[in-house]
Structure formats: C-alpha cells, structure tokens
Design a protein around this motif. Structure first.
Motif, short mmCIF file in Angstrom:
data_model
loop_
_atom_site.label_atom_id
_atom_site.label_comp_id
_atom_site.label_asym_id
_atom_site.label_seq_id
_atom_site.Cartn_x
_atom_site.Cartn_y
_atom_site.Cartn_z
N ILE A 64 0.83 -1.20 0.00
CA ILE A 64 0.00 0.00 0.00
C ILE A 64 0.87 1.26 0.00
N THR A 65 1.91 1.26 0.85
CA THR A 65 2.79 2.44 0.91
C THR A 65 3.52 2.64 -0.41
N THR A 66 4.04 1.56 -0.97
CA THR A 66 4.75 1.66 -2.25
C THR A 66 3.81 2.13 -3.35
N ALA A 67 2.61 1.58 -3.39
CA ALA A 67 1.65 1.97 -4.42
C ALA A 67 1.26 3.43 -4.27
N ARG A 68 1.05 3.85 -3.05
CA ARG A 68 0.67 5.25 -2.81
C ARG A 68 1.78 6.20 -3.26
N ASN A 69 3.02 5.85 -2.93
CA ASN A 69 4.13 6.71 -3.33
C ASN A 69 4.30 6.73 -4.84
N ARG A 70 4.12 5.58 -5.48
CA ARG A 70 4.20 5.54 -6.94
C ARG A 70 3.12 6.44 -7.57
N ALA A 71 1.92 6.38 -7.02
CA ALA A 71 0.82 7.19 -7.56
C ALA A 71 1.11 8.68 -7.40
N ILE A 72 1.64 9.04 -6.24
CA ILE A 72 1.95 10.45 -5.99
C ILE A 72 3.05 10.93 -6.95
N ASP A 73 4.08 10.09 -7.12
CA ASP A 73 5.16 10.45 -8.04
C ASP A 73 4.62 10.63 -9.46
N ARG A 74 3.71 9.76 -9.83
CA ARG A 74 3.15 9.87 -11.18
C ARG A 74 2.35 11.16 -11.33
N LEU A 75 1.54 11.48 -10.30
CA LEU A 75 0.76 12.72 -10.36
C LEU A 75 1.68 13.93 -10.52
N ARG A 76 2.79 13.92 -9.79
CA ARG A 76 3.71 15.07 -9.86
C ARG A 76 4.41 15.15 -11.22
N ARG A 77 4.77 13.99 -11.77
CA ARG A 77 5.45 13.99 -13.06
C ARG A 77 4.53 14.46 -14.19
N GLU A 78 3.26 13.98 -14.13
CA GLU A 78 2.36 14.24 -15.24
C GLU A 78 1.61 15.55 -15.09
N SER A 79 1.70 16.14 -13.91
CA SER A 79 0.89 17.33 -13.66
C SER A 79 1.62 18.60 -14.11
N SER A 80 0.83 19.48 -14.73
CA SER A 80 1.34 20.82 -15.06
C SER A 80 0.46 21.88 -14.46
N ARG A 81 -0.45 21.41 -13.57
CA ARG A 81 -1.39 22.37 -12.98
C ARG A 81 -1.26 22.33 -11.47
N ASP A 82 -1.44 23.47 -10.86
CA ASP A 82 -1.30 23.56 -9.41
C ASP A 82 -2.24 22.62 -8.69
N ALA A 83 -3.43 22.42 -9.27
CA ALA A 83 -4.43 21.58 -8.59
C ALA A 83 -3.92 20.16 -8.41
#
Length: 400
Positions: A64-83
């Motif tokens: 769960i911890t690894t999956a959560r961190n992977r998801a957060i990293d992906r959001l940060r990489r793919e995100s170009s918006r402050d939201a």
C-alpha cells in the motif's frame, strides 16, 4: 530473476491483499485506473525486491505504501497544474483526516462506492469484482455466463461512465445504502461462489463481508439471508472432497463432517428471516440449504419442501439457473423424465452444470451413451480441476 518460491510469495500476498490495497488507494486517489496501476506496479516492484531483501513484516502495508508513493510520483510527473500538485501534496500528508461515514471497512466501503445506482447492476458487480478480488475478466465472465470480450467491454464502459459523469468515489451516506444494496449483495455472493469451487480464502472473505453487512444493516432481511446462505453452504466444505481430493457430491457426503456450529448459526438466521415475513431470493436460497442441513441422511431430505421453495424463488427471482436447480428437485419429487423435459427447455448451453445435471438424469433413465456425452461436455466446460475429475470419473463408470 526471482525463483518460483519468490514468485509464489508475491502471488500469495497478491491473492490475499490485492482488494484491500486497491480499496485503500481508490479512497485516497478517487481514480480507479490510477489505483489499479499503482498497486500492480507495487507488486512488480515486490517481485524484484523481496527475493533479495526478504518479505517485509507487513507485506500488505509495504504494498500500500509503495503503491501510494508511486501514484503520488506519477501525479507530480504528469501534472502541469497547481491543482494536481496540491492533490499530490494532500496525499503525502500523513495526518490527512479520514473520510467519515457509516462504512468503515475499506473493502466493504469500495463495494458500496462502486455500486452506484447510476451504473447498471451487472456493471456495478463486475467492476467491484475486478477491483476487490483481483479476479480476472475470464473469471467474472464465467460468473455472469457471458463471453469474456462482452464482459471486458462492460468494464471499460463502466469506468468511462464514472469518469465522464464525475461519479465521486466517497463513503456513501446512510441514506444511500439501501439503493446500493442489491449490487453489494450480488458482489459478496459472487465472491463466495468463486471461492466455493476454487479458493477457500475468497469464501472466508465473503463471509467476513457478510458479517460486516449484517452489523451495518441488521434490519435488512436479505442481508441476514445472504449471511445464512453462505454459512450453511460453507458448513459442508469439510465433506466436499475425500482424502484424495476427489469431489464428493452432496448426496454422498459424510454429514458427520459438516460444521455443526455454522449450521446452527445459519439456521438461526433463516428463522429470523422467516419471522420478518419479507421473503427475497437470498432468504429463500438460505431456506433451501437449511432444509438440506436438517436431513440426517440424503434419503431423508424433504424434497417436496425444497421444490416449494424453488417455486417461490422462481416467482421472486426467475432465471435459467434457478430453473435448472428447480429441475433437480423435480427429479426427486416427480422423476427424472419430467426433470429432463424441463432441462431441455433451458438455454444454458455453455454452463457446465446444465450438462452435468442432464447427464445424471440420462443415467437415471437408463440412457448411458447419451449420459457419457453430457458428462464429457460438462468436463470440458468446467474450470474446476476437482469437478472435471469427478465428471470424467462418472463418464468412465458408465463405459466399463
């Protein structure tokens, strides 16, 4: 490359914890696809790391911890918006307040959130089975008696509708629970059925969820009925296979091996349903199994009462599968010839149980050549090794 034992350890954790991990990630992310991908990535990572580092003390927590961190990293990489950055930051916060609501168990919460009334009932059930148990598309398609491509399309459409309609993944309010109950009960029962012919852990999980539902909604008789049904069926598990692992049909089972505590509990739940006098399909099926559990021997079974209950079940929830089960009762009350006429009128060509029932009726009618063909057809269609071996043995018995 990890060896077979390493892969088996990861596979065991996958079977046991996939549903829990996805349910936790869906709650945090509110996105099905992202949650599934993150959990799958975590298991791939485990396959690479655990052989060298060893299985962690809390495998589920690690996933769960690894999956959560992977998801957060992906959001940060793919995100170009402050939201999206803000969303990632929110997910990182260890003290983020948990969403409150009447459903506290993560897996049960996911069932209720997936069973949104905006989705068709079969889509609700199929999607939840896919997310909860890690069940493959083929397994779910078998449960629905539909081709695998058809089921896959339903899953894609259900996810798209959730995404495009903006259906939120959140804890349902008390007022929302009754509207979602039919889908929730169907999910739990299908999990149980999948485990009944394969993985006992799925049956245990379904019973656990059933108990939680009974605590959450004690005044819903169908919840009580489903729990009673599962307990009465599960009580027979110790007698379903012999010492060699061969399947033992209900009439041939050693009833002394049945779990009497589960039977007593299941029968008590059936009596509670009867007192409420609000019959539904799960309650009626529980009553049918209560009649079986009452009989000290197969010959003492009250088939007349069972047939009456199937008549009632056909009135409230008619289906070809119910009609097939009713035909089995008709064979005991009115004879195999009458039952065979009923079976032949059913459109269940790829359902292995239809061929197995037809084979037994033909055998009883003294038509062994036809019976062998039906046993062989049933053996080819079933996914259960134990059932296949049993059907093949029946066929061999008729050709000796």
């Amino acid at each position: 490359m990890p060896d077979a034992s390493d892969a088996s350890a990861v596979e065991a954790v996958f079977r046991a914890e996939y549903g829990r991990a996805v349910s936790v990630l869906v709650r945090f992310l509110g996105d099905i696809d992202l949650a599934e991908e993150a959990v799958q990535d975590a298991f791939i990572t485990a396959l690479g790391k655990w052989p060298e580092a060893g299985v962690p003390p809390s495998p589920a927590g690690w996933i769960i911890t690894t999956a959560r961190n992977r998801a957060i990293d992906r959001l940060r990489r793919e995100s170009s918006r402050d939201a999206r950055h803000a969303e990632a930051a929110r997910l990182y916060a260890p003290d983020a307040p948990a969403e409150e609501g009447p459903v506290r168990d993560d897996r049960l919460r996911l069932i209720f959130t997936c069973c949104h009334p905006a989705l068709a009932l079969q889509a609700q059930v199929a999607l939840t089975l896919r997310l909860l148990g890690g069940l493959g598309t083929a397994q779910i398609a078998r449960a629905f008696l539909v081709p695998e491509p058809t089921l896959a399309q339903r899953l894609v459409r259900a996810k798209a509708k959730i995404r495009h309609a903006g259906i939120p993944y959140r804890v349902p309010r008390d007022a929302d629970l009754p509207d979602r109950l039919n889908g929730v009960l169907a999910v739990v029962y299908l999990i149980f059925n999948e485990g009944y012919t394969g993985d006992p852990a799925l049956c245990a999980e379904a019973v656990r969820l059933g108990r939680l539902l009974a605590e959450l909604m004690p005044d819903e008789p169908e919840v009580t009925g489903l729990l009673g049904l599962m307990l009465l069926v599960e009580a027979r598990r110790p007698a379903r296979q012999d010492e060699d692992g061969a399947l033992v049909p209900l009439p041939e089972q050693d009833r002394g091996l049945w779990d009497r505590d589960l039977i007593f509990e299941g029968q008590d739940l059936v009596r509670r349903c009867l007192r409420r006098n609000r019959p539904g399909p799960y309650q009626i099926q529980a009553a049918i199994n209560a009649v079986h559990s009452d009989a000290p021997t197969a010959g003492a079974t009250d088939w007349g009462q069972i047939l009456c209950l199937y008549d009632q079940l056909m009135a409230v929830a008619p289906s070809p599968v119910v009609a097939l089960n009713r035909a089995v009762a008709v064979a005991e009350v009115e004879g195999p010839g009458k039952a065979l006429d009923l079976v032949d009128a059913l459109d269940l060509g790829t359902y292995h149980v239809l061929h197995a029932v037809r084979a037994d009726l033909l055998r009883r009618l003294g038509r062994p050549t036809e019976a062998v063909r039906e046993y062989e057809a049933a053996a080819e269609l079933t996914e259960s090794p134990a059932e296949r071996a049993h059907l093949e043995q029946r066929s061999r018995d008729l050709t000796r």
